[in-house]
Every structure is written in structure tokens, then in C-alpha cells.
Design a protein around this motif. Structure first.
Motif, PDB file in Angstrom:
ATOM      1  N   ALA A 261       0.840  -1.206   0.000  1.00 60.01           N
ATOM      2  CA  ALA A 261       0.000   0.000   0.000  1.00 60.01           C
ATOM      3  C   ALA A 261       0.874   1.255   0.000  1.00 60.01           C
ATOM      4  O   ALA A 261       0.607   2.237  -0.701  1.00 60.01           O
ATOM      5  N   ARG A 262       1.947   1.205   0.771  1.00 61.78           N
ATOM      6  CA  ARG A 262       2.858   2.362   0.836  1.00 61.78           C
ATOM      7  C   ARG A 262       3.581   2.563  -0.501  1.00 61.78           C
ATOM      8  O   ARG A 262       3.756   3.692  -0.958  1.00 61.78           O
ATOM      9  N   SER A 263       3.991   1.457  -1.135  1.00 59.95           N
ATOM     10  CA  SER A 263       4.630   1.564  -2.461  1.00 59.95           C
ATOM     11  C   SER A 263       3.653   2.208  -3.449  1.00 59.95           C
ATOM     12  O   SER A 263       4.027   3.104  -4.216  1.00 59.95           O
ATOM     13  N   PHE A 264       2.412   1.744  -3.418  1.00 63.17           N
ATOM     14  CA  PHE A 264       1.370   2.310  -4.287  1.00 63.17           C
ATOM     15  C   PHE A 264       1.301   3.831  -4.098  1.00 63.17           C
ATOM     16  O   PHE A 264       1.243   4.595  -5.055  1.00 63.17           O
ATOM     17  N   GLU A 265       1.322   4.255  -2.857  1.00 67.33           N
ATOM     18  CA  GLU A 265       1.193   5.693  -2.575  1.00 67.33           C
ATOM     19  C   GLU A 265       2.429   6.466  -3.041  1.00 67.33           C
ATOM     20  O   GLU A 265       2.320   7.585  -3.547  1.00 67.33           O
ATOM     21  N   LEU A 266       3.597   5.864  -2.897  1.00 64.89           N
ATOM     22  CA  LEU A 266       4.819   6.528  -3.365  1.00 64.89           C
ATOM     23  C   LEU A 266       4.784   6.718  -4.884  1.00 64.89           C
ATOM     24  O   LEU A 266       5.179   7.757  -5.400  1.00 64.89           O
ATOM     25  N   TRP A 267       4.321   5.716  -5.603  1.00 60.65           N
ATOM     26  CA  TRP A 267       4.308   5.817  -7.067  1.00 60.65           C
ATOM     27  C   TRP A 267       3.228   6.751  -7.580  1.00 60.65           C
ATOM     28  O   TRP A 267       3.448   7.518  -8.501  1.00 60.65           O
ATOM     29  N   THR A 268       2.038   6.617  -6.998  1.00 61.68           N
ATOM     30  CA  THR A 268       0.881   7.287  -7.606  1.00 61.68           C
ATOM     31  C   THR A 268       0.545   8.623  -6.948  1.00 61.68           C
ATOM     32  O   THR A 268      -0.178   9.426  -7.536  1.00 61.68           O
ATOM     33  N   GLY A 269       1.014   8.815  -5.705  1.00 63.75           N
ATOM     34  CA  GLY A 269       0.625  10.021  -4.976  1.00 63.75           C
ATOM     35  C   GLY A 269      -0.825   9.970  -4.529  1.00 63.75           C
ATOM     36  O   GLY A 269      -1.372  10.966  -4.051  1.00 63.75           O
ATOM     37  N   ARG A 270      -1.459   8.807  -4.677  1.00 66.85           N
ATOM     38  CA  ARG A 270      -2.861   8.685  -4.247  1.00 66.85           C
ATOM     39  C   ARG A 270      -2.957   7.758  -3.045  1.00 66.85           C
ATOM     40  O   ARG A 270      -2.096   6.914  -2.839  1.00 66.85           O
ATOM     41  N   ARG A 271      -4.020   7.917  -2.295  1.00 70.66           N
ATOM     42  CA  ARG A 271      -4.227   7.075  -1.124  1.00 70.66           C
ATOM     43  C   ARG A 271      -4.573   5.644  -1.574  1.00 70.66           C
ATOM     44  O   ARG A 271      -5.448   5.452  -2.429  1.00 70.66           O
ATOM     45  N   ALA A 272      -3.892   4.653  -1.005  1.00 71.63           N
ATOM     46  CA  ALA A 272      -4.117   3.261  -1.424  1.00 71.63           C
ATOM     47  C   ALA A 272      -5.471   2.754  -0.912  1.00 71.63           C
ATOM     48  O   ALA A 272      -5.804   2.988   0.252  1.00 71.63           O
TER      49      ALA A 272
END
Ligand code: ATR
Length: 287
Positions: A261-272
Motif C-alpha cells: 500500500a505504501r509503495s502504491f502511494e509513493l508511485w501514484t501520490g494517491r491514497r491506497a
């Protein structure tokens, strides 16, 4: 699922990688948020990691996750290493920023969130016994020190590795109380009564027939929480032993979820969308 000229690509490099559940978890998140992104798995030989990482910058990937055996190797390849990744000694998430690769570590965060979710506890003030001082054990021991654990006992079959990690902890968090132990019943038994959290970061329990890394827990140890970073099988021999002795137990699925979830947020800038990711992960791992 749509793939077209503007699909953003992320993924994971590992070796082996066939059993990864991360694509199911991440693609479920992209689908839920209607994002034109895809997450793929790549089997990358460690000898080819440098070339493969050069490729993701050239091909304009948004980022990549790294898993065994690449997390430590990547430290020397990326252009910039975030402070926490440097302290934990491993990079598991890379953001592609133009032609630069920026390395991060979300495993420590995943561990902290996993403990909060499964046990409702923080590391601050805890007395922790960590089994294993390989890549994972080292990262979790250092995270425990960074978060203010009251005591860290680090046991490893090869005791010299545990001593080495304790030396690193002292450099990063000079006031931390950290002790290295050989992985021997007599040494560990002495400390089991005085810790409140035991974490398995060895690979024992992954293969059918593996013995547990600890043979015995104190009787009726309902003060003890035992977390296994292994999530397949659902209940390792260690967790089974701990549960029968009265401890609260949890496996590593929550850590896998929250690092993702944290990786997702780092890449996308959106809340996972964590609930969606949890469901997809559960289905991919346990069917
Ligand atoms: P990871 O990155 O997953 O931590 P690793 O760095 O290879 O992988 O570490 C594996 C860990 O499991 C180490 O702590 C290892 O102990 P050694 O450092 O003594 O090798 C531990 N481990 C693996 N097999 C083990 C066994 N049969 N008994 C006890 N510990 C074992």
C-alpha cells in the motif's frame, strides 16, 4: 482492463518470482481507482539487475518493487537512497524520476502497520525478540530501534551476523538497548519471559517439514505476541506452538499488504485502497 499508449507500468523484480501475490494486490487497486496503470512481475537474475534497472528508467516505468535477492544489491545501483532505506540497509521500492532512480524501503512501514493492525500495538516501549539477522531480520531490528523499542534481542543461527546488526543498531540509535544471541534454546529461554513480542524473520517455516525456530514457549504465555513474517502457510509451526501456549499470533500477510500500500502511494501520490488490496491479496495467497 485497458492497456493502451498511455498505460503506466510498475512491477516487481525478483528471482524467483512466480509465486508473487503483488500483481493481484496492486492491479486490484488500480482497477478500483479507475487508473490506467498495470503491475507486472519480472524474473530478473541478480547479475542482470543493474541492466534491468537502467531499462526501467529508459522505458519510463513509474517505478518498481524489489524482492529477494535484489533489495540489498539495489542500494548501490539507484541514484538516490532515502534515509530510512539507507538505515534499514535495503531498497524494496524505486520511483523513476526522469532518468533518476530513487530508492525507498516500505518494509519497515509494513511491519509497523502490520503489528498495529493484528495486535493493536506499537513498537515504542516494547521488548522484542527477533529471530533471524538476515536481510529481513536486520531491517526489522533496526526499525524496532528507530521506533523506540525498550529492548531488542536479536537471535541468529550464525551468531556473528546478529552481533554485526547490533553494532549497526548502536550506530543508528546510540541509546537503543540491543543484545545479540546465538539461536540456541538455553540462550533464548532466558529472555522469553521478559519480552512481549517475538518476531520470526528466519526462513524456517516456509518449507513443509521445517522445524520451528523456537522449540518451546512459556506455559500460558498470554502476555506474548508472536508475529511470523511468513504468510504461506497461514500458520507456521512457530505460530502453532505459540497459539497452543496461549500467545496471540499473526502471520506476515499484514506486512505484505501495508508495504504494498505504501509503495502504491509513493508511485501514484494517491491514497491506497487498502481494503480492496487486502481482499485481492487474501484471494491470491489462500485462494
Ligand atoms: P531474508 O532476506 O529473507 O532475511 P536471508 O538474508 O537469507 O533472507 O536470511 C535468512 C535467515 O534465516 C537468516 O537469519 C538465517 O540464519 P543464518 O544467518 O545463520 O543463515 C535464517 N535461517 C535459514 N535457515 C535456517 C535454519 N535451518 N535454522 C536457523 N536459521 C535459519
Amino acid at each position: 482492463m485497458q492497456i493502451d499508449g498511455s498505460t503506466r507500468i510498475v512491477g516487481v523484480f525478483g528471482h524467483p518470482i512466480a509465486h508473487t501475490a503483488s500483481p493481484a494486490m496492486q492491479n486490484a487497486a488500480f482497477d478500483r481507482l479507475g487508473m490506467n496503470w498495470r503491475y507486472l512481475a519480472f524474473d530478473v537474475d541478480p547479475d542482470r539487475l543493474r541492466g534491468a534497472l537502467g531499462g526501467i528508467a529508459d522505458l519510463n516505468f513509474a517505478g518498481i518493487n524489489l524482492t529477494v535477492p535484489h533489495k540489498i544489491l539495489a542500494l548501490d545501483i539507484v541514484d538516490e537512497v532515502d534515509k530510512q532505506a539507507r538505515q534499514l540497509g535495503a531498497v524494496n521500492t524505486i520511483i523513476v524520476d526522469g532518468h533518476e532512480l530513487r530508492g525507498f524501503n516500505t518494509d519497515g512501514y509494513g511491519f509497523v502497520r502490520g503489528l498495529r493492525e493484528d495486535f493493536g500495538v506499537e513498537l515504542r516501549g516494547r521488548r522484542v525478540l527477533i529471530l533471524g539477522a538476515g536481510g529481513a531480520g536486520r531491517a526489522l531490528a533496526i526499525q524496532s530501534a528507530l521506533d523506540g523499542a525498550a529492548a531488542i534481542f536479536l537471535a541468529n543461527r550464525t551468531a556473528s551476523k546478529a552481533f554485526h546488526v547490533v553494532g549497526e543498531i548502536r550506530k543508528i540509535v546510540p541509546h537503543a538497548f540491543a543484545v545479540a544471541l546465538p539461536m540456541q534454546p538455553a540462550h533464548i529461554a532466558k529472555h522469553l519471559d521478559e519480552v512481549d513480542l517475538v518476531v520470526n524473520a528466519t526462513s524456517l517455516g516456509l518449507k513443509p517439514g521445517d522445524p520451528p525456530p523456537l522449540k518451546k514457549f512459556p506455559r500460558r504465555c498470554n502476555w506474548l505476541r508472536v508475529y511470523d513474517t511468513i504468510y504461506r502457510p497461514t500458520e507456521t509451526p512457530l505460530l502453532s506452538l505459540a497459539r497452543k501456549a496461549g500467545a496471540k499470533t499473526a502471520n506476515g500477510l499484514s506486512m505484505l499488504l501495508h508495504q504494498g500500500a505504501r509503495s502504491f502511494e509513493l508511485w501514484t501520490g494517491r491514497r491506497a485502497p487498502v481494503a480492496v488490496m487486502r481482499r485481492a491479496l487474501h484471494k491470491a495467497v489462500y485462494g
